[in-house]
Write an enzyme that holds these catalytic residues in place. Structure first.
Site, PDB file in Angstrom:
ATOM      1  N   ARG A 105     -15.442  21.510  87.495  1.00  0.00           N
ATOM      2  CA  ARG A 105     -16.121  22.507  86.666  1.00  0.00           C
ATOM      3  C   ARG A 105     -15.324  23.801  86.536  1.00  0.00           C
ATOM      4  NH1 ARG A 105     -22.608  22.164  88.207  1.00  0.00           N
ATOM      5  NH2 ARG A 105     -23.008  20.201  87.105  1.00  0.00           N
ATOM      6  N   SER A 108      -0.820  28.105  94.814  1.00  0.00           N
ATOM      7  CA  SER A 108      -0.791  29.339  94.032  1.00  0.00           C
ATOM      8  C   SER A 108       0.535  30.035  94.290  1.00  0.00           C
ATOM      9  CB  SER A 108      -1.949  30.250  94.441  1.00  0.00           C
ATOM     10  OG  SER A 108      -1.763  31.561  93.943  1.00  0.00           O
ATOM     11  N   SER A 109       1.044  30.730  93.290  1.00  0.00           N
ATOM     12  CA  SER A 109       2.325  31.427  93.462  1.00  0.00           C
ATOM     13  C   SER A 109       2.241  32.576  94.455  1.00  0.00           C
ATOM     14  CB  SER A 109       2.829  31.945  92.113  1.00  0.00           C
ATOM     15  OG  SER A 109       1.888  32.820  91.521  1.00  0.00           O
ATOM     16  N   CYS A 110       1.017  32.959  94.872  1.00  0.00           N
ATOM     17  CA  CYS A 110       0.883  34.025  95.860  1.00  0.00           C
ATOM     18  C   CYS A 110       1.315  33.567  97.251  1.00  0.00           C
ATOM     19  CB  CYS A 110      -0.541  34.557  95.910  1.00  0.00           C
ATOM     20  SG  CYS A 110      -1.744  33.400  96.608  1.00  0.00           S
ATOM     21  N   TYR A 166      -6.046  34.444 101.195  1.00  0.00           N
ATOM     22  CA  TYR A 166      -6.006  33.326 100.256  1.00  0.00           C
ATOM     23  C   TYR A 166      -4.652  32.627 100.309  1.00  0.00           C
ATOM     24  CZ  TYR A 166      -6.120  30.825  95.770  1.00  0.00           C
ATOM     25  OH  TYR A 166      -6.069  29.856  94.791  1.00  0.00           O
ATOM     26  N   LYS A 194      -3.665  28.690 101.293  1.00  0.00           N
ATOM     27  CA  LYS A 194      -2.920  27.792 100.421  1.00  0.00           C
ATOM     28  C   LYS A 194      -1.648  27.276 101.096  1.00  0.00           C
ATOM     29  CE  LYS A 194      -5.454  27.335  96.795  1.00  0.00           C
ATOM     30  NZ  LYS A 194      -5.957  26.001  96.434  1.00  0.00           N
ATOM     31  N   HIS A 201      -9.171  37.415  87.355  1.00  0.00           N
ATOM     32  CA  HIS A 201      -7.768  37.800  87.391  1.00  0.00           C
ATOM     33  C   HIS A 201      -7.466  38.731  86.222  1.00  0.00           C
ATOM     34  CE1 HIS A 201      -7.590  34.121  89.951  1.00  0.00           C
ATOM     35  NE2 HIS A 201      -6.718  34.866  90.614  1.00  0.00           N
ATOM     36  N   TRP A 220      -6.083  48.823  85.684  1.00  0.00           N
ATOM     37  CA  TRP A 220      -5.683  49.100  87.062  1.00  0.00           C
ATOM     38  C   TRP A 220      -4.167  49.205  87.213  1.00  0.00           C
ATOM     39  CZ3 TRP A 220      -8.524  46.509  91.708  1.00  0.00           C
ATOM     40  CH2 TRP A 220      -9.869  46.897  91.699  1.00  0.00           C
ATOM     41  N   ASP A 224      -1.234  47.856  92.484  1.00  0.00           N
ATOM     42  CA  ASP A 224      -0.473  47.057  91.529  1.00  0.00           C
ATOM     43  C   ASP A 224      -0.361  45.593  91.951  1.00  0.00           C
ATOM     44  OD1 ASP A 224       0.237  48.691  89.399  1.00  0.00           O
ATOM     45  OD2 ASP A 224       2.005  49.496  90.405  1.00  0.00           O
TER      46      ASP A 224
END
Length: 321
Positions: free
Chosen positions: A12, A107-109, A136, A140, A179, A202, A269
């Site tokens: 979903r 995730s690229s983080c 997070y 991952k 995001h 922001w 940032d």
């Protein structure tokens, strides 16, 4: 292969729903899905029983708790706990149920805050993470290492893919958890409706971000399944990035808001730049097809169709809380 039993966890959500659409477009008919009400992925016993009963041939693991900088700062415990539990439960239960192949969405983080650019897969765990989404990211990273460890010890073929910033149909436009790109779409739309002269954004507007349309992401995931790629960590992106300032201008143009941008430098940032190296995917023969401008236009059309007026949006947001 079209008869393969495929379980899409998180069907979903934005990514999971796109994967289901792509599978259906490709002629796959034996697709398994479960809502949260039907299967709580944090419940180890429930996940184990489900996979033992269904024994899928392939799993797309798109289920996760996700959010932007605000949500990550306010709910760090929820982000790390929920994602760790979902990953551990599905990966271990899949192995024990004899599921041979899986695609885990990271995730690229996961990459260090100050990585050389573009970011190559081998840069994982080579430096300090961005603090605004560290819980997070750690969850991952644990999922990636779980896949690697099960591959090495048990001979499974569980591939981890690292998408860049995703956007598209079925995105989350709630400002408390969205995001940057869906947040900008909603903010610009609201500003246009109110007749504002300024759009508050922001940070400084200087960070650079890469964006991938979610339908392209789904196409990449099915491509990797069909190529039978496993036991690897692969970035998925476009190879191009844009400043937040440039992104904001593009969103304003598509939405039709002609005011000025006001950057709130008191807000964080995040990572200065995040551009993924996509050499591995390109070498396999896959490239993204959707331009950023076309993707944003399609996403704005999705936003307008789902929330024709903001009263509808507020009602939907309150129900999901």
């Amino acid at each position: 292969m079209k008869r393969a039993k495929i379980y899409v966890a998180g069907h979903r959500g934005m990514v999971g729903s796109a994967i289901v659409r792509r599978l259906q477009l490709g002629g796959y008919t034996n697709i398994i899905t479960r809502s949260h009400a039907e299967l709580d992925l944090v419940n180890q016993q429930a996940v184990t029983q489900f996979l033992n009963r269904e024994k899928p041939d392939y799993i797309f693991m798109a289920a996760a708790r996700v959010g932007g900088i605000y949500a990550n700062n306010v709910y760090p415990a929820d982000f790390i706990y929920t994602n760790l539990m979902i990953e551990a439960n599905i990966i271990d239960a899949a192995y024990r149920a004899g599921v041979p192949r899986m695609l885990f969405l990271g995730s690229s983080c996961i990459y260090p805050r100050n990585c050389p650019q573009p970011i190559r897969e081998e840069y994982i765990l080579t430096g300090t993470l961005e603090h605004t989404n560290e819980p997070y990211a750690i969850a991952k990273i644990a999922g990636i290492k779980l896949c690697e460890s099960y591959n090495r010890q048990y001979g499974t073929h569980y591939v981890s893919v690292m998408p860049t910033n995703l956007y598209g149909p079925n995105d989350n436009y709630d400002l408390s958890g969205s995001h940057v790109l869906p947040a900008l779409i909603r903010k610009a739309h609201e500003a246009k409706i109110r007749g504002d002269r300024h759009l508050v954004v922001w940070g400084s507007g200087m960070p650079r971000r890469e964006f991938l349309y979610v339908e392209d992401m789904a196409d990449a995931c099915v491509f990797l399944m069909e190529k039978e790629i496993g036991e690897d960590l692969i970035n998925i992106g476009t190879g191009d990035d844009v400043t937040v300032h440039g992104l904001t201008k593009t969103v304003m143009e598509i939405v039709g808001f002609d005011g000025e941008i006001a950057f709130d430098s008191s807000k964080p940032d995040g990572t200065p730049r995040k551009l993924l190296s996509i050499e591995k995917m390109n070498a396999l023969g896959w490239r993204a097809k959707t331009s950023l401008k076309d993707g944003i236009a399609r996403t704005y059309a999705d936003f307008r169709s789902r929330y024709p007026d903001m009263a509808d949006f507020e009602a939907a947001s309150s129900l999901s809380d």
